[in-house]
Design a protein around this motif. Structure first.
Motif, PDB file in Angstrom:
ATOM      1  N   LEU A  88       0.976  -1.385  -0.216  1.00  7.76           N
ATOM      2  CA  LEU A  88       0.482  -0.092  -0.145  1.00  7.76           C
ATOM      3  C   LEU A  88       1.360   0.751  -0.245  1.00  7.76           C
ATOM      4  O   LEU A  88       0.829   2.093  -0.844  1.00  7.76           O
ATOM      5  CB  LEU A  88      -0.834   0.059   0.956  1.00  7.76           C
ATOM      6  CG  LEU A  88      -1.433  -0.710   1.125  1.00  7.76           C
ATOM      7  CD1 LEU A  88      -2.954  -1.035   1.990  1.00  7.76           C
ATOM      8  CD2 LEU A  88      -3.042  -1.188   0.125  1.00  7.76           C
ATOM      9  N   PHE A  89       2.254   1.340   0.797  1.00  7.76           N
ATOM     10  CA  PHE A  89       2.624   2.664   0.637  1.00  7.76           C
ATOM     11  C   PHE A  89       3.488   2.126  -0.831  1.00  7.76           C
ATOM     12  O   PHE A  89       3.500   3.738  -0.748  1.00  7.76           O
ATOM     13  CB  PHE A  89       4.211   2.286   2.144  1.00  7.76           C
ATOM     14  CG  PHE A  89       5.553   3.314   1.898  1.00  7.76           C
ATOM     15  CD1 PHE A  89       4.651   4.326   2.039  1.00  7.76           C
ATOM     16  CD2 PHE A  89       6.739   2.761   1.368  1.00  7.76           C
ATOM     17  CE1 PHE A  89       6.033   5.091   1.822  1.00  7.76           C
ATOM     18  CE2 PHE A  89       7.141   3.790   1.173  1.00  7.76           C
ATOM     19  CZ  PHE A  89       6.731   5.307   1.325  1.00  7.76           C
ATOM     20  N   GLN A  90       3.660   1.329  -1.252  1.00  9.99           N
ATOM     21  CA  GLN A  90       4.622   1.461  -2.487  1.00  9.99           C
ATOM     22  C   GLN A  90       3.230   1.969  -3.339  1.00  9.99           C
ATOM     23  O   GLN A  90       3.915   2.646  -4.163  1.00  9.99           O
ATOM     24  CB  GLN A  90       4.970   0.186  -2.602  1.00  9.99           C
ATOM     25  CG  GLN A  90       6.399  -0.064  -2.017  1.00  9.99           C
ATOM     26  CD  GLN A  90       6.477  -1.773  -2.741  1.00  9.99           C
ATOM     27  OE1 GLN A  90       5.724  -2.654  -2.814  1.00  9.99           O
ATOM     28  NE2 GLN A  90       7.770  -2.229  -2.417  1.00  9.99           N
ATOM     29  N   GLU A  91       2.311   2.010  -3.055  1.00 10.30           N
ATOM     30  CA  GLU A  91       0.779   1.975  -4.485  1.00 10.30           C
ATOM     31  C   GLU A  91       0.721   3.489  -3.536  1.00 10.30           C
ATOM     32  O   GLU A  91       0.781   4.169  -5.131  1.00 10.30           O
ATOM     33  CB  GLU A  91      -0.124   1.164  -4.182  1.00 10.30           C
ATOM     34  CG  GLU A  91      -0.865   1.644  -5.297  1.00 10.30           C
ATOM     35  CD  GLU A  91      -0.604   1.348  -6.477  1.00 10.30           C
ATOM     36  OE1 GLU A  91      -1.773   1.498  -7.354  1.00 10.30           O
ATOM     37  OE2 GLU A  91       0.437   0.637  -7.211  1.00 10.30           O
ATOM     38  N   GLU A  97       2.110  10.058  -4.793  1.00 11.33           N
ATOM     39  CA  GLU A  97       3.131  11.322  -5.290  1.00 11.33           C
ATOM     40  C   GLU A  97       3.409  10.843  -7.116  1.00 11.33           C
ATOM     41  O   GLU A  97       4.792  11.275  -7.027  1.00 11.33           O
ATOM     42  CB  GLU A  97       4.482  10.671  -4.466  1.00 11.33           C
ATOM     43  CG  GLU A  97       3.857  10.762  -3.083  1.00 11.33           C
ATOM     44  CD  GLU A  97       4.899  10.504  -1.567  1.00 11.33           C
ATOM     45  OE1 GLU A  97       5.019  11.317  -0.828  1.00 11.33           O
ATOM     46  OE2 GLU A  97       5.884   9.649  -2.259  1.00 11.33           O
ATOM     47  N   ASN A  98       3.190  10.364  -7.609  1.00 10.15           N
ATOM     48  CA  ASN A  98       3.391  10.220  -8.914  1.00 10.15           C
ATOM     49  C   ASN A  98       4.878   9.446  -8.998  1.00 10.15           C
ATOM     50  O   ASN A  98       5.491  10.377 -10.150  1.00 10.15           O
ATOM     51  CB  ASN A  98       3.182  11.463  -9.372  1.00 10.15           C
ATOM     52  CG  ASN A  98       1.399  11.713  -9.382  1.00 10.15           C
ATOM     53  OD1 ASN A  98       1.229  10.900  -9.490  1.00 10.15           O
ATOM     54  ND2 ASN A  98       1.459  13.028  -9.220  1.00 10.15           N
ATOM     55  N   VAL A  99       5.171   8.464  -8.800  1.00 11.70           N
ATOM     56  CA  VAL A  99       6.979   8.107  -8.538  1.00 11.70           C
ATOM     57  C   VAL A  99       6.556   6.369  -9.402  1.00 11.70           C
ATOM     58  O   VAL A  99       5.982   5.805  -8.433  1.00 11.70           O
ATOM     59  CB  VAL A  99       7.454   7.633  -7.561  1.00 11.70           C
ATOM     60  CG1 VAL A  99       9.128   6.973  -7.303  1.00 11.70           C
ATOM     61  CG2 VAL A  99       7.494   9.308  -5.974  1.00 11.70           C
ATOM     62  N   SER A 100       6.917   6.834 -11.024  1.00  5.82           N
ATOM     63  CA  SER A 100       6.614   5.594 -12.017  1.00  5.82           C
ATOM     64  C   SER A 100       7.164   4.715 -11.652  1.00  5.82           C
ATOM     65  O   SER A 100       6.701   3.758 -12.119  1.00  5.82           O
ATOM     66  CB  SER A 100       5.573   6.733 -12.969  1.00  5.82           C
ATOM     67  OG  SER A 100       7.081   7.103 -13.769  1.00  5.82           O
ATOM     68  N   THR A 101       8.822   5.052 -11.591  1.00  4.73           N
ATOM     69  CA  THR A 101       9.345   3.666 -11.165  1.00  4.73           C
ATOM     70  C   THR A 101       9.207   3.156  -9.842  1.00  4.73           C
ATOM     71  O   THR A 101       9.707   2.052  -9.935  1.00  4.73           O
ATOM     72  CB  THR A 101      11.000   4.170 -10.826  1.00  4.73           C
ATOM     73  OG1 THR A 101      10.843   5.335  -9.722  1.00  4.73           O
ATOM     74  CG2 THR A 101      10.877   4.955 -12.417  1.00  4.73           C
ATOM     75  N   MET A 102       8.051   3.110  -9.205  1.00  5.98           N
ATOM     76  CA  MET A 102       8.113   2.500  -8.031  1.00  5.98           C
ATOM     77  C   MET A 102       6.943   1.277  -8.576  1.00  5.98           C
ATOM     78  O   MET A 102       6.072   1.896  -8.815  1.00  5.98           O
ATOM     79  CB  MET A 102       7.186   2.986  -6.912  1.00  5.98           C
ATOM     80  CG  MET A 102       6.876   2.087  -5.430  1.00  5.98           C
ATOM     81  SD  MET A 102       8.510   1.596  -4.556  1.00  5.98           S
ATOM     82  CE  MET A 102       9.075   3.181  -3.907  1.00  5.98           C
ATOM     83  N   ASN A 122      10.700  13.804   6.599  1.00  5.82           N
ATOM     84  CA  ASN A 122       9.880  15.256   6.648  1.00  5.82           C
ATOM     85  C   ASN A 122       8.396  15.045   7.522  1.00  5.82           C
ATOM     86  O   ASN A 122       7.720  15.959   7.084  1.00  5.82           O
ATOM     87  CB  ASN A 122       9.599  15.190   4.818  1.00  5.82           C
ATOM     88  CG  ASN A 122      10.555  15.977   4.001  1.00  5.82           C
ATOM     89  OD1 ASN A 122      11.002  16.415   3.916  1.00  5.82           O
ATOM     90  ND2 ASN A 122      11.563  14.223   3.510  1.00  5.82           N
ATOM     91  N   GLY A 123       7.944  13.691   7.807  1.00  9.50           N
ATOM     92  CA  GLY A 123       6.878  13.872   8.585  1.00  9.50           C
ATOM     93  C   GLY A 123       5.439  13.538   8.028  1.00  9.50           C
ATOM     94  O   GLY A 123       4.516  13.857   8.635  1.00  9.50           O
ATOM     95  N   ILE A 124       6.098  13.140   6.806  1.00 11.50           N
ATOM     96  CA  ILE A 124       4.695  12.673   5.319  1.00 11.50           C
ATOM     97  C   ILE A 124       3.509  11.787   6.476  1.00 11.50           C
ATOM     98  O   ILE A 124       4.371  10.819   6.519  1.00 11.50           O
ATOM     99  CB  ILE A 124       5.800  12.154   4.411  1.00 11.50           C
ATOM    100  CG1 ILE A 124       5.980  13.667   3.867  1.00 11.50           C
ATOM    101  CG2 ILE A 124       4.324  11.920   3.729  1.00 11.50           C
ATOM    102  CD1 ILE A 124       6.650  13.184   2.550  1.00 11.50           C
ATOM    103  N   THR A 125       2.877  11.887   5.724  1.00  9.82           N
ATOM    104  CA  THR A 125       1.317  10.174   6.542  1.00  9.82           C
ATOM    105  C   THR A 125       1.027  10.193   5.245  1.00  9.82           C
ATOM    106  O   THR A 125       0.363  11.067   4.618  1.00  9.82           O
ATOM    107  CB  THR A 125       1.167  10.821   7.435  1.00  9.82           C
ATOM    108  OG1 THR A 125       0.594  12.430   7.543  1.00  9.82           O
ATOM    109  CG2 THR A 125       1.548  11.296   8.957  1.00  9.82           C
ATOM    110  N   SER A 126       0.151   9.919   5.161  1.00 14.43           N
ATOM    111  CA  SER A 126      -0.346   8.534   4.051  1.00 14.43           C
ATOM    112  C   SER A 126      -1.969   9.628   4.318  1.00 14.43           C
ATOM    113  O   SER A 126      -2.874   9.753   5.356  1.00 14.43           O
ATOM    114  CB  SER A 126      -0.975   7.483   3.944  1.00 14.43           C
ATOM    115  OG  SER A 126      -2.596   7.288   3.520  1.00 14.43           O
ATOM    116  N   VAL A 127      -2.610  10.027   3.291  1.00 11.65           N
ATOM    117  CA  VAL A 127      -4.051  10.916   3.250  1.00 11.65           C
ATOM    118  C   VAL A 127      -4.751  10.256   4.363  1.00 11.65           C
ATOM    119  O   VAL A 127      -6.527  10.445   4.139  1.00 11.65           O
ATOM    120  CB  VAL A 127      -4.419  11.917   1.893  1.00 11.65           C
ATOM    121  CG1 VAL A 127      -3.372  13.250   2.250  1.00 11.65           C
ATOM    122  CG2 VAL A 127      -4.719  10.831   1.182  1.00 11.65           C
TER     123      VAL A 127
END
Length: 410
Positions: A88-91, A97-102, A122-127
């Motif tokens: 789920l994190f990778q997806e 985040e539009n990282v197409s290589t993941m 950066n203290g990022i969390t999922s919406v």
């Protein structure tokens, strides 16, 4: 840092009794006696594997803090829930985040760890973790529709549900007046389209809406038997209504093909109506067919109507099961997500060398596994006809066809 994947265990965390540890997940078929994890995207078994330190625990803490593993599985063992949360994190990184290589493969190597560290720093969390107490408008619309459907079909059940209401035992199928649409439950809605068309014409033209954690994710596939099954005189159709499912496995007697799926919670199964009149579709006439003793054949209970994968959607793998395509899905913002770059068309792509996955189908099962309430791995599946959408003004007459067109536009 070691590469982490299914079966990795922190120092001292490898369980003494592996079968006991796996028992909550290994409840079906040949899995009952297995002491290894099933890595179904690689069609192989993963042993419990020691890694130095507490890297798995640190990974699990990150997944919890970031909002991908609210079940807080802080075991130090990279099990099925951790694998699902990693995917789920990778997806999320790939699509939001539009990282197409993941690629969401559930393996934590250098590439995935780079993004984990970026999130930590950066203290990022999922919406995705924000909607449980503040559901999306789409989620609210679906819950409202489901409650209207309960009221409607309790009073106007129609021939099939009327017959169903007379039964003393209904197993994993639920009578209309007992349908449960509580928001603390996970709900899957199946929209059966072109109900009266012959199965010899019908393909993967049905829709599935997963209501989970205040969000809606949309998938597509089929709620009906495939063209191949239409050659039989008694293909099985799951009856419309609500059914209770649990985490489980499909192809449970096949060492090479077994993979995670949803199964009826009651081992006896769910209620079906077979195509007794052999017109390759489900109609009320199927209730009227009698056997050679003059007895109505009617409804039956069936233990094998699972919810499972159907490749990328170019073919229908169903023998009566509810099947979900891996090519694409709509996310929590109703945005189309393309999985065709890594989604396998069949079992042949699920190998270590080809490195394909089940695509959008994995997204479906991972959401269910990760966002289920603690110690619960069940789902309420409500199957209805496309016409039932007319019960709410929020869904137009062309809602289903437009949604399917969008999903299949890739």
């Amino acid at each position: 840092m070691a590469t982490l994947y299914l079966g990795s265990c922190d120092t001292g965390k490898r369980p003494n009794n592996r079968k006991t540890y796996l028992k909550p997940y290994h409840m079906d078929g040949l899995l009952l006696d297995k002491v290894s994890f099933r890595d179904d995207d690689r069609t192989k078994w993963r042993s419990f594997r020691n890694v130095d330190g507490n890297e798995v625990l640190m990974l699990q803490q990150f997944l919890f803090d970031a909002g991908f593993m609210p079940r807080n599985d802080f075991s130090g063992i990279f099990g099925y829930v951790t694998q699902a949360a990693v995917r789920l994190f990778q997806e999320y990184v790939r699509t939001v985040e539009n990282v197409s290589t993941m690629v969401p493969d559930g393996i934590v190597g250098a590439g995935t760890m780079k993004h984990i560290m970026r999130w930590k720093n950066n203290g990022i969390t999922s919406v995705w973790s924000q909607f449980k107490t503040n559901p999306t408008p789409q989620y609210i619309n679906w819950i409202n529709l489901l409650n209207k459907a309960k009221q409607h079909y309790a009073l106007n059940p129609g021939p099939i549900l009327s017959e169903f209401n007379t039964l003393g035992k209904t197993y994993s199928s639920i009578k209309p007046h007992d349908w449960d649409f509580s928001t603390d439950k996970i709900h899957l809605i199946g929209v059966r389209r072109n109900q009266n068309e012959s199965t010899t014409k019908r393909k993967n033209d049905d829709l599935f809406f997963l209501l989970i954690n205040g969000m809606v994710f949309t998938f597509w596939g089929s709620t009906d038997p495939s063209v191949t099954m239409a050659q039989r005189q008694d293909e099985a159709f799951l009856i419309e209504g609500q059914h209770l499912y649990r985490f489980g496995w499909h192809k449970i007697t096949n060492e090479r093909k077994i993979y995670r799926a949803l199964k009826p919670k009651n081992p006896k199964g769910v209620m079906i109506l077979r195509d007794w009149d052999n017109n390759n579709s489900l109609t009320n006439n199927d209730l009227k067919v009698v056997d050679n003793q003059g007895r109505t054949k009617g409804l039956q209970v069936n233990p094998s109507i699972n919810i499972h994968w159907t490749g990328v959607g170019s073919s229908n793998f169903s023998a009566g099961c509810q099947v979900i395509a891996g090519k694409s899905y709509l996310n929590h913002n109703n945005k189309l997500q393309n999985c065709s770059g890594f989604a396998s068309t069949s079992y042949s792509g699920l190998t270590t060398s080809k490195k394909k996955t089940k695509g959008a189908y994995n997204m479906f099962t991972d959401l269910v596994l990760c966002y289920a309430p603690p110690n619960i791995s069940e789902l309420y599946y409500t199957l209805g006809r496309e016409e039932s959408l007319d019960l709410s003004s929020e869904f137009g007459s062309d809602f289903a066809s437009k949604t399917l067109t969008k999903l299949q536009s890739i």
